[in-house]
Design an enzyme around this catalytic site. Structure first.
Site, short mmCIF file in Angstrom:
data_model
loop_
_atom_site.label_atom_id
_atom_site.label_comp_id
_atom_site.label_asym_id
_atom_site.label_seq_id
_atom_site.Cartn_x
_atom_site.Cartn_y
_atom_site.Cartn_z
N GLU A 367 0.78 -1.10 -0.07
CA GLU A 367 0.09 0.18 0.11
C GLU A 367 0.78 1.26 -0.10
O GLU A 367 0.57 2.18 0.63
CB GLU A 367 -0.97 0.05 1.10
CG GLU A 367 -1.97 -1.27 1.03
CD GLU A 367 -3.07 -1.23 2.39
OE1 GLU A 367 -4.15 -1.19 2.02
OE2 GLU A 367 -2.36 -1.31 3.51
C1 ACM Z 1 -1.91 -5.26 4.10
O1 ACM Z 1 -2.88 -5.78 4.63
N1 ACM Z 1 -1.77 -4.02 3.85
C2 ACM Z 1 -0.64 -6.25 3.91
#
Ligand code: ACM
Length: 563
Positions: A367
């Site tokens: 992310e």
């Molecule tokens: C995640 O759940 N951002 C690895």
């Protein structure tokens, strides 16, 4: 996906079933008398070992093999063995690592003494009878973690090549005893183990659980409690998510504000916290005593607000943002174009590697929505080189495959059924180039996903995950349609994100009973996989979890015993 997915948590207290703990403690003398009668011996402590065959219904209630994870091979037969007041735990002392065997013997004695009330001395030597722990078997088929358990009228023998095998065998032995053995006060026996032989080795070398200690800080004792619970199900990796936007949880001497300031809060604005190096070493060694390897994660280059708030120079604009106590993701990034960023990564990785006897070091990589693709690739190249420089194997979330995974890197796949084909194909392509995978599909094994619409804690961005869904998938074929070969799968891991989780009771209500299912996927041969038989074995874990004080979710899909 995560930005949309990670919705604001409901930080209300979950309405849980009240667990009725069974405290069947007796006054000491009365209890001893009962135990003498039950064990069929003439006096507590001094009697020669005599066996009182268990009632048939008792053995039937706990057949050999009624264990989670399911053992690889179970051959029932012969007489049961009953632990009595005169049982000894005999440790084979013929090898250099007999200290380990002795330590495991003491651990077993520590498990059994409070509920049985027996002395259970741990002695060295080859004598017959009792519980025998043998280390250093020449049977190569047992591998590093396998064991053999032989139970008969005269005793139970556990044989392994390595301490890990002996320890896992102890977990099996424990589960073959009545659930009340887990109580911490004296209970009625008999303490009978069905007769026969179990020969058991794991399907996967990597069987992990992740705990997010950043969103809400978890104390050393909370983590140790979870380690003990994981060990019961033969989990062998504890991945600690040590940094995120909301908190930096490990002391770093060369950048002290990371913990002192960056660790000073958490989701919702509580006091947060961090581990000193001494505390962290203590956690690592406690985990090792339960045969778990700790895998530290510093999430980079996104999920770094706590670091960016602590040191202005890490920001591209030289301005430190405020600490963050919300639950959004994807808004923070280290500055890939600044050299100080790599000094920072080098220092952090060096200090963390020095605290890490295990081979893996996790650098996140998920992310990173505020990092350009070009910067992400350049950053991950340099961060991976630093991990290698300090002798560790790189682990990253599977977005790492969007950069260039170094040789030997491990990618942790957290996609779900809706993950796009492109992403899956990219992961598969990386495996063809040698990257191995740990599978954590978010809609199967993310322990923070709600069970159903009535679950108060947790999130639902990957969908509801009832106990059957968490169990009923095959790691070997999960990404086969994208072209991932079976041998690219190193194992499975169940992450527990803690945006909505504060207490150990809350943690337990989300982890249990899904975690034992993930543990079984990691340990048991594919041939044993069957929801219908699994759910009965899981049901038998209910009273055990209750006796252990584990505040598990009483899924309506599992036929828990009444009472
Ligand atoms: C995640 O759940 N951002 C690895």
């Amino acid at each position: 996906m995560g930005v949309l997915g990670r919705s604001a948590p409901q930080v209300r207290t979950r309405r849980r079933d009240t667990l009725v703990r069974q405290h069947r403690s007796f006054p000491r003398l009365f209890g001893s008398l009962l135990l003498v009668v039950a064990a069929g011996v003439s006096s507590v402590g001094a009697a020669p070992e005599r066996v009182r065959p268990a009632p048939a219904h008792d053995v039937k209630a706990r057949p050999l093999g009624q264990v989670v994870p399911a053992p690889a091979r179970v051959r029932p037969g012969g007489s049961p063995y009953a632990i009595t007041a005169s049982t000894r735990i005999r440790v084979d002392a013929s090898r250099a690592d007999s200290r380990e065997a002795r330590r495991i013997g003491s651990y077993l004695a520590g498990l059994l003494r409070p509920s049985t009330g027996y002395a259970l001395p741990v002695t060295e030597g080859h004598g017959d009878g009792g519980i025998r722990l043998r280390l250093g078997s020449s049977d190569r088929s047992l591998g590093e973690e396998g064991y053999r358990l032989e139970s008969g009228r005269g005793g139970v023998t556990l044989t392994a090549r390595e301490p890990a095998g002996l320890f896992h065998g102890v977990q099996t032995l424990r589960q073959l005893l009545p659930a009340s053995v887990e109580e911490r006060s004296r209970q009625r026996g008999p303490w009978t183990i069905a007769g026969g032989t179990i020969t058991d080795t794991p399907r996967y070398a990597y069987r992990g659980a992740m705990l997010d200690v950043s969103r809400h800080f978890m104390t050393v004792s909370q983590v140790k409690l979870y380690i003990d619970q994981l060990a019961l199900y033969k989990i062998n990796k504890l991945h600690l998510h040590l940094s995120d936007d909301q908190g930096w949880r490990i002391a770093v001497d060369s950048w002290p504000r990371l913990a002192a300031y960056g660790g000073s809060t958490q989701v919702g604005g509580g006091p947060g916290g961090y581990y000193t190096k001494a505390q962290y070493r203590d956690l690592v060694s406690y985990a090792a005593s339960r045969q778990l390897e700790v895998i530290p994660e510093i999430d980079l280059p996104g999920h770094t607000n706590a670091a960016l708030a602590s040191y202005a120079e890490l920001n591209c604009d030289g301005v430190a943002p405020p600490l963050y106590t919300g639950t959004s993701v994807g808004f923070s990034s280290l500055c890939a174009g600044k050299e100080v960023t790599y000094d920072f990564v080098d220092d952090v990785v060096r200090e963390l590697a020095a605290l890490t006897p295990g081979k893996y070091l996790h650098i996140g990589g998920d992310e990173a929505h505020s990092t350009s693709h070009e910067d992400y690739v350049a950053f991950m190249d340099r961060a991976q080189a630093i991990v290698r420089k300090y002798g560790k194997t790189v682990v990253g979330w599977h977005q790492l495959t969007g950069a260039t995974p170094v040789k030997g890197a491990v990618a942790q796949y957290w996609g779900y059924d809706e993950t796009g084909a492109d992403e899956r194909l990219r992961v598969a392509a990386a495996t063809k180039a040698g990257t191995r995978l740990v599978l954590s599909p978010a809609d199967r094994v993310y322990l923070d996903m709600k069970y159903d619409r009535n679950t108060v804690l947790g999130q639902a961005w990957a969908g509801y995950t009832e106990v059957d869904r968490a169990y009923d998938w095959n790691p070997a074929t999960y990404l086969a349609d994208a072209g991932v070969a079976e041998d690219a799968v190193l194992g499975v891991e169940a992450p527990l994100w803690t945006e909505t989780i504060v207490t150990s009771d809350q943690l337990e209500s989300m982890a249990f009973p899904r975690l034992p299912g993930v543990a079984e996927l990691g340990w048991s041969p594919a041939a044993t996989h069957d929801w219908n038989t699994y759910k009965s074995r899981l049901a038998a874990q209910g009273p055990r979890m209750t006796a252990l004080g584990i505040d598990y979710y009483r899924s309506p899909l599992v036929p828990w015993p009444a009472g």
